[in-house]
Design a protein around this motif. Structure first.
Motif, PDB file in Angstrom:
ATOM      1  N   GLY A  14       0.791  -1.222   0.000  1.00  0.00           N
ATOM      2  CA  GLY A  14       0.000   0.000   0.000  1.00  0.00           C
ATOM      3  C   GLY A  14       0.823   1.271   0.000  1.00  0.00           C
ATOM      4  N   THR A  15       2.113   1.171   0.342  1.00  0.00           N
ATOM      5  CA  THR A  15       2.970   2.360   0.365  1.00  0.00           C
ATOM      6  C   THR A  15       3.140   2.901  -1.055  1.00  0.00           C
ATOM      7  N   ILE A  16       3.089   4.215  -1.181  1.00  0.00           N
ATOM      8  CA  ILE A  16       3.355   4.880  -2.455  1.00  0.00           C
ATOM      9  C   ILE A  16       4.805   5.355  -2.446  1.00  0.00           C
ATOM     10  N   TRP A  17       5.535   5.018  -3.475  1.00  0.00           N
ATOM     11  CA  TRP A  17       6.981   5.273  -3.562  1.00  0.00           C
ATOM     12  C   TRP A  17       7.310   6.745  -3.307  1.00  0.00           C
ATOM     13  N   ALA A  18       6.585   7.680  -3.930  1.00  0.00           N
ATOM     14  CA  ALA A  18       6.888   9.104  -3.780  1.00  0.00           C
ATOM     15  C   ALA A  18       6.651   9.566  -2.340  1.00  0.00           C
ATOM     16  N   ASP A  19       5.558   9.110  -1.720  1.00  0.00           N
ATOM     17  CA  ASP A  19       5.270   9.481  -0.332  1.00  0.00           C
ATOM     18  C   ASP A  19       6.342   8.927   0.606  1.00  0.00           C
ATOM     19  N   TYR A  20       6.769   7.708   0.330  1.00  0.00           N
ATOM     20  CA  TYR A  20       7.818   7.062   1.120  1.00  0.00           C
ATOM     21  C   TYR A  20       9.090   7.905   1.142  1.00  0.00           C
ATOM     22  N   HIS A  21       9.459   8.442  -0.014  1.00  0.00           N
ATOM     23  CA  HIS A  21      10.684   9.237  -0.064  1.00  0.00           C
ATOM     24  C   HIS A  21      10.550  10.546   0.715  1.00  0.00           C
ATOM     25  N   VAL A  22       9.362  11.094   0.764  1.00  0.00           N
ATOM     26  CA  VAL A  22       9.136  12.290   1.588  1.00  0.00           C
ATOM     27  C   VAL A  22       9.382  11.963   3.057  1.00  0.00           C
ATOM     28  N   GLU A  23       8.872  10.820   3.500  1.00  0.00           N
ATOM     29  CA  GLU A  23       9.047  10.428   4.897  1.00  0.00           C
ATOM     30  C   GLU A  23      10.507  10.113   5.215  1.00  0.00           C
ATOM     31  N   VAL A  24      11.197   9.461   4.293  1.00  0.00           N
ATOM     32  CA  VAL A  24      12.621   9.189   4.511  1.00  0.00           C
ATOM     33  C   VAL A  24      13.406  10.502   4.587  1.00  0.00           C
ATOM     34  N   GLY A  25      13.001  11.477   3.765  1.00  0.00           N
ATOM     35  CA  GLY A  25      13.636  12.791   3.816  1.00  0.00           C
ATOM     36  C   GLY A  25      13.510  13.432   5.189  1.00  0.00           C
ATOM     37  N   LYS A  26      12.359  13.251   5.832  1.00  0.00           N
ATOM     38  CA  LYS A  26      12.165  13.787   7.182  1.00  0.00           C
ATOM     39  C   LYS A  26      13.101  13.097   8.171  1.00  0.00           C
ATOM     40  N   LEU A  27      13.229  11.781   8.043  1.00  0.00           N
ATOM     41  CA  LEU A  27      14.159  11.050   8.903  1.00  0.00           C
ATOM     42  C   LEU A  27      15.581  11.562   8.738  1.00  0.00           C
ATOM     43  N   MET A  28      15.995  11.734   7.478  1.00  0.00           N
ATOM     44  CA  MET A  28      17.367  12.170   7.231  1.00  0.00           C
ATOM     45  C   MET A  28      17.586  13.605   7.696  1.00  0.00           C
ATOM     46  N   THR A  29      16.574  14.444   7.545  1.00  0.00           N
ATOM     47  CA  THR A  29      16.691  15.822   8.031  1.00  0.00           C
ATOM     48  C   THR A  29      16.970  15.840   9.534  1.00  0.00           C
ATOM     49  N   SER A  30      16.245  15.014  10.272  1.00  0.00           N
ATOM     50  CA  SER A  30      16.451  14.934  11.717  1.00  0.00           C
ATOM     51  C   SER A  30      17.870  14.506  12.059  1.00  0.00           C
ATOM     52  N   GLU A  31      18.381  13.529  11.321  1.00  0.00           N
ATOM     53  CA  GLU A  31      19.744  13.063  11.579  1.00  0.00           C
ATOM     54  C   GLU A  31      20.779  14.131  11.227  1.00  0.00           C
ATOM     55  N   LEU A  32      20.546  14.848  10.143  1.00  0.00           N
ATOM     56  CA  LEU A  32      21.490  15.891   9.733  1.00  0.00           C
ATOM     57  C   LEU A  32      21.539  17.025  10.747  1.00  0.00           C
ATOM     58  N   LEU A  33      20.407  17.330  11.364  1.00  0.00           N
ATOM     59  CA  LEU A  33      20.397  18.325  12.439  1.00  0.00           C
ATOM     60  C   LEU A  33      21.232  17.836  13.620  1.00  0.00           C
ATOM     61  N   GLY A  34      21.068  16.557  13.953  1.00  0.00           N
ATOM     62  CA  GLY A  34      21.834  15.987  15.053  1.00  0.00           C
ATOM     63  C   GLY A  34      23.328  15.916  14.775  1.00  0.00           C
ATOM     64  N   LEU A  35      23.688  15.772  13.506  1.00  0.00           N
ATOM     65  CA  LEU A  35      25.101  15.702  13.116  1.00  0.00           C
ATOM     66  C   LEU A  35      25.728  17.086  12.956  1.00  0.00           C
ATOM     67  N   GLY A  36      24.907  18.121  13.031  1.00  0.00           N
ATOM     68  CA  GLY A  36      25.422  19.474  12.864  1.00  0.00           C
ATOM     69  C   GLY A  36      25.679  19.865  11.425  1.00  0.00           C
ATOM     70  N   LEU A  37      25.152  19.092  10.484  1.00  0.00           N
ATOM     71  CA  LEU A  37      25.346  19.409   9.069  1.00  0.00           C
ATOM     72  C   LEU A  37      24.265  20.360   8.556  1.00  0.00           C
ATOM     73  N   LEU A  38      23.123  20.389   9.245  1.00  0.00           N
ATOM     74  CA  LEU A  38      22.069  21.374   8.972  1.00  0.00           C
ATOM     75  C   LEU A  38      21.704  22.051  10.281  1.00  0.00           C
ATOM     76  N   ASP A  39      21.175  23.280  10.189  1.00  0.00           N
ATOM     77  CA  ASP A  39      20.587  23.910  11.362  1.00  0.00           C
ATOM     78  C   ASP A  39      19.120  24.215  11.075  1.00  0.00           C
ATOM     79  N   LYS A  40      18.417  24.671  12.080  1.00  0.00           N
ATOM     80  CA  LYS A  40      16.974  24.880  11.943  1.00  0.00           C
ATOM     81  C   LYS A  40      16.642  25.889  10.856  1.00  0.00           C
ATOM     82  N   ALA A  41      17.511  26.890  10.684  1.00  0.00           N
ATOM     83  CA  ALA A  41      17.265  27.898   9.643  1.00  0.00           C
ATOM     84  C   ALA A  41      17.329  27.276   8.255  1.00  0.00           C
ATOM     85  N   ASP A  42      18.257  26.316   8.061  1.00  0.00           N
ATOM     86  CA  ASP A  42      18.358  25.633   6.767  1.00  0.00           C
ATOM     87  C   ASP A  42      17.040  24.944   6.429  1.00  0.00           C
TER      88      ASP A  42
END
Length: 430
Positions: free
Chosen positions: A310-338
């Motif tokens: 039932g998962t839609i490929w495009a929606d899945y990638h949006v959710e994975v993007g959110k996961l990666m964004t959270s990790e990048l914030l934790g790694l200091g590679l992105l900040d909240k303003a980015d």
């Protein structure tokens, strides 16, 4: 062929599934691939067209498959046309399939030699209204060479202009994306061979080895286990080479302190595996390297859980993007303003993770599948998040191949391949 014989039940069922989707009073034609010349009398190793293989199991050049489920003559509802083998061919190239061997391979009883093709084809074309032609419409396809299939399709339209023409591709996209258990077992075999190669190089890698030395170690293990070799051009990318997504030169020295991004997979019986691992040249990750590695591995594990029916490929990638964004914030590679100021069409995380997370896999490494339709049980997908950080001199990608299950989390075909950072270090230093 190096691989063990495949149960012909697979190909019998595949043809039945395809024929059930055809229009009334229609036939379909599939040609083998060309043998591509290099120069003089040299040619590239033959690779069979995946669709004729999927429907027949025939792994031989100059072959044609015709399916005509409504043919008045039952004998002509499934036909193979093959090169007639003879003593000369047997001495110089090895014997080709004879009619009995073709039946054992494919389950097709009616086999003609190629010289009879136009005569038989003319007869059955008078009995049908629509012809399905085989065209490559994969979303990543970029074909500049006219293929044997292209030439046949051109000849067909000129020779029989009054017939309606339909496309096999939409049917095959759906059928090939959902795997038979025999196919899953073949992909598992490819993954198991890949595991052997990976364990071999964990004992081999040390500062000073060349990337091509590692490639050679994989090839040695693959060939020793009935594989033709790599399912795709391997990536052995040390240091900053890993920040080139399709780095394939594999010609640099692996230096102490660097990481090596490995994107390699064995084929088996024309089925692909697709693995990515990232390992430390010196046998130990730095604290920063391990921090990034574990963040990516976390994303991979969470992304895997989303691959359900039932998962839609495009929606899945949006959710994975959110996961990666959270990790990048934790790694200091992105900040909240980015993140707050990001372009919705190119989110902030894309600076470090610019490719997709998953693709269909099977007979082709980037296999058939209609990505706008919901995922189904028995589809096989990769899961391959990565981060590429040129300013820190390394890139990391981690990738497994998984089978979507009717209920529960996907089944990981690479479950036995070392993946945890601590396990990789232990194996490299034992």
């Amino acid at each position: 062929m190096k691989y063990h014989a495949i149960n012909s039940d697979l190909f019998i069922q595949n043809r039945a599934n395809f024929s059930a989707q055809m229009k009334p009073n229609s036939l379909a034609v599939f040609n083998s691939n060309d043998v591509y010349p290099i120069g003089a009398d040299s040619a590239l190793p033959f690779q069979q067209d995946r669709n004729i293989f999927y429907l027949s199991g025939v792994d031989q050049e100059s072959s044609i498959l015709v399916l005509f489920p409504d043919c008045p003559n039952p004998k002509h509802r499934e036909i193979l046309f093959l090169t007639e083998t003879n003593e000369h061919i047997a001495v110089w190239e090895g014997a080709k399939l004879d009619k009995d061997a073709a039946f054992k391979t494919s389950g097709i009883k009616t086999v003609y030699w190629l010289q009879d093709f136009e005569r038989v084809f003319k007869e059955i074309m008078t009995q049908c209204e629509t012809v399905y032609i085989n065209t490559n419409e994969h979303y990543r396809a970029n074909v500049e060479t006219e293929t044997r299939e292209d030439r046949f399709n051109k000849w067909l339209r000129e020779k029989y202009p009054a017939h309606s023409v339909a496309k096999s591709n939409p049917i095959l996209q759906r059928l090939r994306s959902v795997k038979n258990q025999i196919e899953i077992d073949l992909i598992q075999q490819a993954c198991d061979i890949t595991e052997k190669g990976f364990r071999r190089i964990l004992e081999f890698v040390k500062p000073g080895v060349m990337e091509y030395n590692i490639e050679a170690e994989f090839m040695h293990e693959f060939l020793n286990n009935r594989s033709k070799g790599f399912a795709y051009t391997p990536i052995v990318a040390s240091g900053n080479n890993a920040n080139v997504l399709h780095y394939i030169e594999n010609n640099q020295e692996c230096k102490a302190g660097d990481l090596i991004l490995l994107d390699v997979g064995a084929e088996y019986a024309n089925y692909s595996s697709d693995m990515s691992r990232t390992i430390p040249v010196s046998g130990k990750f730095t604290d920063r390297q391990k921090q990034v590695y574990n963040a990516i591995n976390h994303v991979k594990n969470e992304a895997t859980k989303m691959l359900v029916p039932g998962t839609i490929w495009a929606d899945y990638h949006v959710e994975v993007g959110k996961l990666m964004t959270s990790e990048l914030l934790g790694l200091g590679l992105l900040d909240k303003a980015d993140v707050q100021n990001e372009n919705p069409d190119w989110p902030a995380y894309k600076k470090y993770f610019m490719h997709g997370t998953s693709h269909n896999m099977g007979l082709d490494t980037h296999d058939y599948g209609i990505l706008t339709e919901p995922m189904q049980a028995n589809m096989v997908f990769t899961v391959e998040p990565g981060l590429y950080i040129p300013e820190e001199g390394f890139g990391i990608r981690i990738e497994d191949d998984v089978v979507i299950q009717e209920n529960g989390e996907p089944f990981n075909l690479m479950r036995n391949i070392p993946i945890e950072a601590d396990e990789i270090e232990d194996l490299m230093n034992k």
